[in-house]
Design an enzyme around this catalytic site. Structure first.
Site, PDB file in Angstrom:
ATOM      1  N   CYS A  50       0.818  -1.210   0.000  1.00 50.46           N
ATOM      2  CA  CYS A  50       0.000   0.000   0.000  1.00 50.46           C
ATOM      3  C   CYS A  50       0.854   1.263   0.000  1.00 50.46           C
ATOM      4  CB  CYS A  50      -0.953   0.018   1.192  1.00 50.46           C
ATOM      5  SG  CYS A  50      -0.119   0.012   2.796  1.00 50.46           S
ATOM      6  N   GLN A 108       5.231  -6.038   9.192  1.00 54.34           N
ATOM      7  CA  GLN A 108       4.556  -6.607   8.024  1.00 54.34           C
ATOM      8  C   GLN A 108       5.420  -6.577   6.771  1.00 54.34           C
ATOM      9  OE1 GLN A 108       2.954  -4.222   9.997  1.00 54.34           O
ATOM     10  NE2 GLN A 108       1.987  -5.878  11.161  1.00 54.34           N
ATOM     11  N   GLY A 181     -12.782  -6.378   3.979  1.00 56.77           N
ATOM     12  CA  GLY A 181     -11.585  -7.104   3.584  1.00 56.77           C
ATOM     13  C   GLY A 181     -11.247  -8.147   4.635  1.00 56.77           C
ATOM     14  N   ALA A 182     -10.274  -8.998   4.327  1.00 58.09           N
ATOM     15  CA  ALA A 182      -9.870 -10.031   5.290  1.00 58.09           C
ATOM     16  C   ALA A 182      -8.380 -10.332   5.170  1.00 58.09           C
ATOM     17  CB  ALA A 182     -10.690 -11.298   5.088  1.00 58.09           C
ATOM     18  N   GLU A 184      -4.104  -9.102   5.588  1.00 55.25           N
ATOM     19  CA  GLU A 184      -3.241  -8.920   6.753  1.00 55.25           C
ATOM     20  C   GLU A 184      -3.546  -7.638   7.509  1.00 55.25           C
ATOM     21  OE1 GLU A 184       1.521  -9.198   7.842  1.00 55.25           O
ATOM     22  OE2 GLU A 184       0.896  -8.891   5.776  1.00 55.25           O
ATOM     23  N   THR A 185      -3.796  -6.541   6.786  1.00 54.32           N
ATOM     24  CA  THR A 185      -4.070  -5.271   7.456  1.00 54.32           C
ATOM     25  C   THR A 185      -5.351  -5.345   8.264  1.00 54.32           C
ATOM     26  OG1 THR A 185      -2.904  -4.027   5.730  1.00 54.32           O
ATOM     27  CG2 THR A 185      -4.468  -2.808   7.091  1.00 54.32           C
TER      28      THR A 185
END
EC number: 1.2.1.70
Length: 432
Positions: A50, A108, A181-182, A184-185
């Protein structure tokens, strides 16, 4: 071939440009396939998050890479940074350690670098050069995090967003939070939210099974993304981070939700690049939208508090870059010797196999040995003979001098080493 890295990140390019430059979903493998067709590019890997898009490549000319990136997203060239060789190595080490991240030391990014390496390797875009670099990168990042506190108590973009939500809603535990969403963030956001408790947690995702897994872990309710319209008005806070190329939360949807909520304020965090929430939502009364660029300012305090640990990590990286470059240079110095040995071995094996075949066919041994010796002499001496002939024509004294040392007039004779001047220190003031 030269090692290059070209890229842009949150420091060099605004979010609208970063979202155009991003390689989301299937676009990343297709991009690697495209890079492999370029004759000037031997190896390549793409890191797309991102906050950054970076191309790592073994290539002759960086302009080929710039042109390729500009074709992917026109207008990028003015925002790109470019590093080569040792500085490219340093850059990747810093990125993987979290020293170049919006949130200093974020954990991350190392996983994202590993994903970039794995995808490039799976699609045949890596060779020995980049593969060795990435392997060393993982080792350096692990050491920097182990030996310093740069990764201690990490503050991620997701945790920063949750903290802002907690500051905005004094009683977040009485609020409804919607996660879109699902990945990592969103997983990180769910973790921080569940630690602080919320009244109700909704998780909407295109793949319902992924939302259900996350909901089970954090006591939420899973929804298919198609039901977002029905439940948006229930949310006091929205966190969105998908890999969609187009916005999943539109201005029209938020306007309708605010009417249903009777103008009760709604806080929205767009943690995705490309953006998930239409930018014009920020123009609506009672809708408060934060993007990843807004969050960068919010995490600056964290960056300052961790600068000492970052300085220690930088020192580790400096040392590891020097060692890595030294190893590469040593390998380069050994490369001609390895090529020479390989040429000699392959020539010997080829001619020996031919001689054995002649012997098995009944050819006289003396004749076979004579031919073998003659062929070996011709084959092994042809390359240096041709090179020396050209050197003589071109007055290349360096090569002819080297040949004198390699092939002395007296067999078995070895040239003495080049003399080194000796500076005497016992007679500092000699008599005139």
């Amino acid at each position: 071939m030269t090692l290059w890295v070209l890229g842009l990140n949150h420091q060099t390019a605004p979010v609208d440009l970063r979202e155009r430059a991003a390689f989301a979903g299937d676009a990343l493998p297709r991009a690697l396939d495209s890079l492999r067709t370029l004759p000037q590019v031997r190896e390549a890997a793409l890191l797309s998050t991102c906050n950054r898009t970076e191309l790592y490549a073994m290539a002759d000319d960086p302009q080929t890479l710039v042109a390729w990136l500009d074709m992917h997203a026109p207008g990028l060239s003015g925002y790109l940074y470019q590093h080569r060789d040792a500085e490219a190595v340093r850059h990747l080490f810093r990125v993987a350690t979290g020293l170049d991240s919006m949130v200093l030391g974020e954990p991350q990014i190392l996983g994202q670098v590993k994903d970039a390496w794995a995808v490039a390797r799976a699609h045949g875009a890596l060779g020995s050069g980049l593969d060795r670099l990435f392997q060393q990168t993982f080792s350096v990042a692990k050491r920097a995090r182990t030996d310093t506190r740069v990764g201690a108590n990490p503050v991620s973009v997701a945790s920063t967003a949750v903290r802002l939500a907690q500051e905005s809603f004094a009683r977040l535990n009485e609020s409804t939070v919607l996660l879109v969403g699902a990945g990592e963030t969103i997983e990180l956001a769910a973790k921080h939210l569940s630690e602080g408790r919320v009244r109700r947690l909704l998780i909407a995702n295109r793949t319902l099974a992924h939302a259900q897994t996350l909901a089970t872990q954090h006591g939420g309710v899973a929804l298919p993304l198609t039901e977002l319209d029905r439940h948006l008005a229930e949310a006091d806070v929205v966190f969105s981070a998908t890999a969609a190329r187009e916005p999943v939360v539109t201005r029209v949807q938020v306007e309708q939700a605010l009417r249903t909520r009777k103008r009760k304020p709604m806080l929205l965090f767009d943690l995705a690049v490309p953006r998930d929430i239409e930018a014009s939502v920020a123009e609506l009364s009672d809708a408060y939208l934060y993007t990843v660029d807004d969050l960068e300012r919010a995490v600056e305090d964290n960056r300052r508090s961790r600068r000492e640990a970052a300085d220690q990590a930088e020192a580790i990286i400096d040392l590891q870059v020097a060692r890595y470059v030294e190893t590469l240079q040593a390998n380069e110095r050994q490369a001609p010797l390895k090529r020479l040995r390989a040429f000699g071995d392959s020539t010997r094996d080829e001619l020996l196999a031919k001689a054995r075949q002649q012997l098995s066919n009944g050819k006289p041994a003396d004749e076979v040995l004579e031919q073998l010796a003659h062929a070996l002499t011709n084959r092994l001496l042809h390359p240096p003979t041709a090179a020396l002939r050209d050197a003589a024509l071109n007055n290349d004294l360096d090569l002819t001098s080297a040949a004198d040392r390699l092939f002395p007039e007296k067999p078995g004779y070895r040239h003495p080493p080049v003399a080194t001047p000796i500076v005497r220190t016992d007679d500092a003031n000699p008599a005139p």
